[in-house]
Design a protein around this motif. Structure first.
Motif, PDB file in Angstrom:
ATOM      1  N   ASN A 114     -69.917  60.147   5.355  1.00  0.00           N
ATOM      2  CA  ASN A 114     -71.116  59.615   4.712  1.00  0.00           C
ATOM      3  C   ASN A 114     -71.447  60.449   3.489  1.00  0.00           C
ATOM      4  OD1 ASN A 114     -74.352  59.517   4.472  1.00  0.00           O
ATOM      5  ND2 ASN A 114     -73.632  57.624   5.433  1.00  0.00           N
ATOM      6  N   GLY A 131     -74.363  60.884   2.119  1.00  0.00           N
ATOM      7  CA  GLY A 131     -75.764  61.294   2.066  1.00  0.00           C
ATOM      8  C   GLY A 131     -76.077  62.326   3.123  1.00  0.00           C
ATOM      9  N   TRP A 143     -75.178  56.028   1.246  1.00  0.00           N
ATOM     10  CA  TRP A 143     -76.528  56.539   1.449  1.00  0.00           C
ATOM     11  C   TRP A 143     -77.505  55.872   0.477  1.00  0.00           C
ATOM     12  CZ3 TRP A 143     -79.687  58.465   4.714  1.00  0.00           C
ATOM     13  CH2 TRP A 143     -80.851  59.110   4.304  1.00  0.00           C
TER      14      TRP A 143
END
Length: 489
Positions: A369, A371, A452
């Motif tokens: 991911n 974020g 994100w």
């Protein structure tokens, strides 16, 4: 930005070519006619049948009056306009129109001495309401499918300062559920437009002395075959200059749209007004209290009780599967952050090995991911039973207890971890203005496959624009998302 450029280029390349000056839109005209025909059939047939069964006089005349009134109410409410057909959530406006129809018919029958509207006749009008909503949903699905396939697109020329033009192009390129494709730009000043959209005209940053620039924009729109022009006002594009530009475009039959610069604001929150010659946009604040919040709270409690009662046997089967699948407790308790930053214990069926939290620090380098969340498509800590539970979101079911206790809502943003919140900026903190949800836009739009930035954008769109009808739509879409399993890992 490269991703935006690719999406915009693909839509522009696959969009059908048009000769300059062509501004017809057969796609939306066809859909408007379908909506009218659906309203006529769904109104005339049930009403005529009911009036015949009631042995009312002048059945044909009454049926015609009811049908024409329904069409006029829809026409006055702009329900057949192309922009209205392309908008989502038609339930509220159509239901209000239906109530207006009942009121008008009651007045007409009283004036004609026919008495009150029979209860059976009111029931005969229900198909008109249902078909109007269903038809518009099908039309909306068709329009969005056509847009994703680069069919029926409207060519747009964007006018504004280079930085603003680039922002508009990027915003449009992020999504494909709209009908606009940028085919050119008229940049005010000497700034660069790095997205790759051709800059067909440079406008002076200073206020021009004559209409030459305005005519040049209109000519550029014609040469590109643009259906309409987007104008983003700025410090070098004043109200007077915009006014003269609108004259030049309208004299050549080219529509104009002005971009006020606000994003992710639902149309129902916007009201247009005019004061002392000034055109004003009134932006209603997000719903935080009142009748809608009461309905949401009641729906949360009642819906949760019904789900717990209906899914009781499934809870027992899943608990047994978790217990037999790997050593450790059935449930996993984790601290999450709720509305206004208040922490609460959130419950899930355990899907990982017992010491999963301790092992996460060794896997940080494999985080997929971009974020604050930690996500791995093939997380080694997940058990075999856990993979099945995660794929179909069955591990989230114990959170119904959190909804019942008031920690969460059935629909809302994903509940974050305290360490994630500690890294939030001012914009991301706005996700905590509402209760987190068991499901939400994140879950029905791709889940862990989203970046994100996309996750935050979806959550903020919900925080600022939620309504109970939107919650119902999200819950309906959740069923399909769970069965699909896309992005769940």
């Amino acid at each position: 930005m490269q991703r935006f450029r690719t999406a915009a280029s693909r839509r522009a390349a696959t969009a059908p070519s048009r000769r300059p000056g062509l501004r017809t839109d057969p796609k939306t005209r066809w859909c408007g006619r379908v909506a009218v025909c659906a309203d006529v059939v769904a109104t005339a047939l049930p009403v005529a049948a009911t009036l015949c069964a009631l042995e009312e006089a002048h059945v044909v005349d009454q049926t015609a009056v009811v049908t024409i009134t329904w069409l006029l109410v829809g026409w006055s409410g702009k329900r057949y306009a192309h922009w209205a057909l392309g908008e989502g959530r038609p339930i509220g406006p159509v239901f209000r129109d239906w109530l207006v129809l009942l009121g008008i018919l009651a007045v007409v029958r009283t004036m004609c001495g026919l008495g009150n509207v029979p209860t059976a006749a009111v029931g005969a009008l229900l198909p008109a309401l249902v078909v109007a909503v269903v038809a518009r949903r099908l039309i909306l699905r068709h329009l969005r499918s056509a847009c994703r396939d680069a069919r029926g697109l409207r060519h747009v020329l964007v006018v504004g300062e280079a930085e603003t033009v680039e922002s508009v192009i990027g915003q449009l390129a992020q999504r494909t559920d709209h009908e606009y494709v940028v085919v050119g730009a008229c940049a005010v000043g000497e700034g660069e437009v790095p997205s790759g959209v051709p800059v067909c005209l440079r406008l002076a940053a200073d206020e021009p002395d004559g209409p030459a620039d305005d005519s040049a924009v209109a000519e550029a729109a014609e040469e590109l075959g643009a259906d309409l022009v987007f104008v983003a006002p700025g410090r070098h594009l004043s109200g007077d200059r915009l006014r003269r530009l609108s004259w030049a475009l309208h004299d050549r039959g080219c529509p104009l749209m002005v971009l006020p610069g606000i994003i992710e604001v639902a149309r129902r929150r916007v009201r247009l007004t005019s004061v002392a010659g000034l055109t004003l946009l009134h932006i209603a604040p997000p719903t935080r209290d009142g009748a809608q919040t009461f309905v949401k709270a009641a729906m949360d409690r009642l819906g949760t009780l019904l789900l717990i009662g209906a899914l009781g046997p499934l809870f027992a089967v899943l608990a047994l599967a978790v217990r037999l699948g790997s050593p450790g407790p059935v449930f996993y308790r984790q601290t999450r952050v709720g509305r206004n930053g208040v922490q609460f214990p959130m419950w899930k069926f355990r899907t990982m090995v017992v010491d999963a939290d301790r092992l996460q620090s060794d896997l940080e380098a494999a985080n997929e991911n971009d974020g604050h969340m930690f996500k791995m498509r093939r997380d080694p800590r997940v058990t075999s039973v856990g993979r099945f539970l995660r794929r179909y979101s069955l591990d989230e079911l114990p959170q119904l207890v959190n909804v019942l206790l008031g920690h969460m809502s059935l629909v809302g943003p994903r509940p974050p971890l305290p360490e994630e919140v500690a890294r939030y900026d001012e914009v991301e903190m706005r996700r905590l203005d509402v209760k987190p949800g068991l499901t939400g836009l994140w879950q029905v739009s791709g889940r862990s496959d989203l970046s994100w930035h996309e996750t935050v954008s979806l959550d903020l769109r919900y925080v600022d624009n939620w309504s109970w009808s939107w919650d119902v739509s999200v819950m309906a879409r959740t069923v399909r998302a769970v069965l699909d399993g896309r992005g769940a890992y």
